[in-house]
Design a protein around this motif. Structure first.
Motif, PDB file in Angstrom:
ATOM      1  N   TYR A  98      27.441 -27.198   1.363  1.00 54.05           N
ATOM      2  CA  TYR A  98      26.227 -27.650   0.675  1.00 54.05           C
ATOM      3  C   TYR A  98      26.600 -27.826  -0.791  1.00 54.05           C
ATOM      4  O   TYR A  98      26.783 -26.837  -1.520  1.00 54.05           O
ATOM      5  N   GLN A 131      16.598 -20.305   7.342  1.00 54.71           N
ATOM      6  CA  GLN A 131      15.494 -20.724   8.202  1.00 54.71           C
ATOM      7  C   GLN A 131      15.990 -21.519   9.402  1.00 54.71           C
ATOM      8  O   GLN A 131      15.524 -21.327  10.531  1.00 54.71           O
ATOM      9  N   LYS A 132      16.959 -22.406   9.172  1.00 56.27           N
ATOM     10  CA  LYS A 132      17.452 -23.270  10.237  1.00 56.27           C
ATOM     11  C   LYS A 132      18.146 -22.486  11.336  1.00 56.27           C
ATOM     12  O   LYS A 132      17.967 -22.774  12.529  1.00 56.27           O
ATOM     13  N   GLN A 165      17.890 -20.789   1.476  1.00 61.89           N
ATOM     14  CA  GLN A 165      16.671 -20.616   2.263  1.00 61.89           C
ATOM     15  C   GLN A 165      16.669 -21.534   3.480  1.00 61.89           C
ATOM     16  O   GLN A 165      16.255 -21.146   4.575  1.00 61.89           O
ATOM     17  N   HIS A 166      17.155 -22.771   3.271  1.00 64.68           N
ATOM     18  CA  HIS A 166      17.245 -23.709   4.388  1.00 64.68           C
ATOM     19  C   HIS A 166      18.212 -23.209   5.450  1.00 64.68           C
ATOM     20  O   HIS A 166      17.909 -23.251   6.655  1.00 64.68           O
ATOM     21  N   PHE A 168      20.342 -31.967   4.158  1.00 63.59           N
ATOM     22  CA  PHE A 168      21.312 -30.983   4.590  1.00 63.59           C
ATOM     23  C   PHE A 168      22.161 -31.452   5.760  1.00 63.59           C
ATOM     24  O   PHE A 168      22.656 -30.649   6.520  1.00 63.59           O
TER      25      PHE A 168
END
Length: 296
Positions: free
Chosen positions: A201, A237-238, A233-234, A15
């Motif tokens: 992304y 969360q990040k 989701q990344h 990412f």
């Protein structure tokens, strides 16, 4: 002039998109293990706009909705939309009127065959990675062809999307592009819409030393089924977003609506109304003005 970066992303760096210095260097070709400086000549981002927008007519086939209750948002859906601190947009047939890979394939002479695979991928009837590999194998675009296509067929921005993104940014909402298309084709779009390149992304085409097509980077999450969910989701969360919304038209966008991912999936049918996807959406809209109205 749009400055596009071909960056090999390894599993431990899925990412991260590296920023290169703004000083222009000579064009270099790179293999699958390297990275290159892609400069798309002739892509105009401002005046006159190289991206054709609102005046374009949307196909009549798209001007309908599935007629289900999710065309009328509930109070909870409206509240979630208005409270969002991050919004992820699909690009093809959402931010843009076109399917980028179909446009590139058509430019390279393989349009109809590739479009059939795209339809299968968007309805979820086939694994996305299989459809992606099959489509690219039909025409194997070189770096030169990608450059030329972007020059001669600049992306057409969907009516209302620029205003919607401006309003979201004015509300301090972070905006992302999450797509199964190609980063090389999205960076000028992001620049035009004021979206940071690191908020893209997407997939990455890989070229050889002479610019020949080698393949695509399988380390990108969006290169396979369920990948958009992983990306969303990344992101959540990040950055610790409390409320995240996904907007798109395909089955891969719907997949992002799950625990730890998007709180809300809005199906945009202004270009392509995919009935199977719309039936499972939290909210179905055919015009971005519907979303703008609740932010005003």
């Amino acid at each position: 002039m749009a400055r596009l970066v071909s960056a090999r992303i390894f599993p431990s760096q899925w990412f991260q998109v590296s920023r290169l210095p703004s000083i222009r260097s000579p064009l270099n070709w790179h293999s699958a293990a390297g990275s290159g400086d892609l400069s798309f000549r002739g892509v105009k981002l401002s005046n006159p706009p190289g991206f054709v927008a609102a005046a374009l007519e949307v196909p009549k086939s798209a001007r309908h909705s599935p007629g289900s209750e999710n065309c009328l948002p509930s109070e909870e859906v409206i509240r979630t939309w208005c409270d969002a601190d991050a919004v992820c947009f699909d690009v093809d047939s959402t931010v843009c009127l076109d399917e980028g890979i179909d446009e590139l394939a058509d430019f390279c002479g393989a349009g109809p065959a590739v479009a059939q695979w795209t339809a299968k991928a968007m309805t979820g009837s086939i694994a996305f990675e299989e459809a992606l590999a099959a489509r690219l194998s039909l025409f194997e675009p070189s770096l030169y062809q990608v450059n030329e296509c972007m020059e001669k067929r600049p992306p057409r921005i969907s009516p209302g999307i620029a205003k919607l993104i401006r309003m979201l940014r004015a509300k301090n909402v972070d905006v992302y592009l999450v797509s199964g298309g190609f980063r090389q084709m999205f960076k000028p779009i992001a620049l035009e819409l004021g979206i940071p390149p690191e908020n893209i992304y997407a997939n990455q085409l890989v070229f050889g030393n002479s610019g020949e097509y080698v393949g695509f980077d399988p380390a990108e999450p969006t290169s396979r089924s369920g990948g958009k969910a992983v990306a969303v989701q990344h992101i959540r969360q990040k950055f610790g977003y409390k409320t995240l919304v996904m907007i798109g038209d395909g089955a891969t966008d719907l997949e992002a609506r799950q625990p730890g991912g998007a709180d809300l999936f809005i199906c945009y049918g202004g270009v392509q109304m995919r009935e199977a996807v719309a039936a499972k959406a939290d909210w179905v809209v055919s015009d971005f003005q519907e979303l703008i109205a609740y932010l005003a």
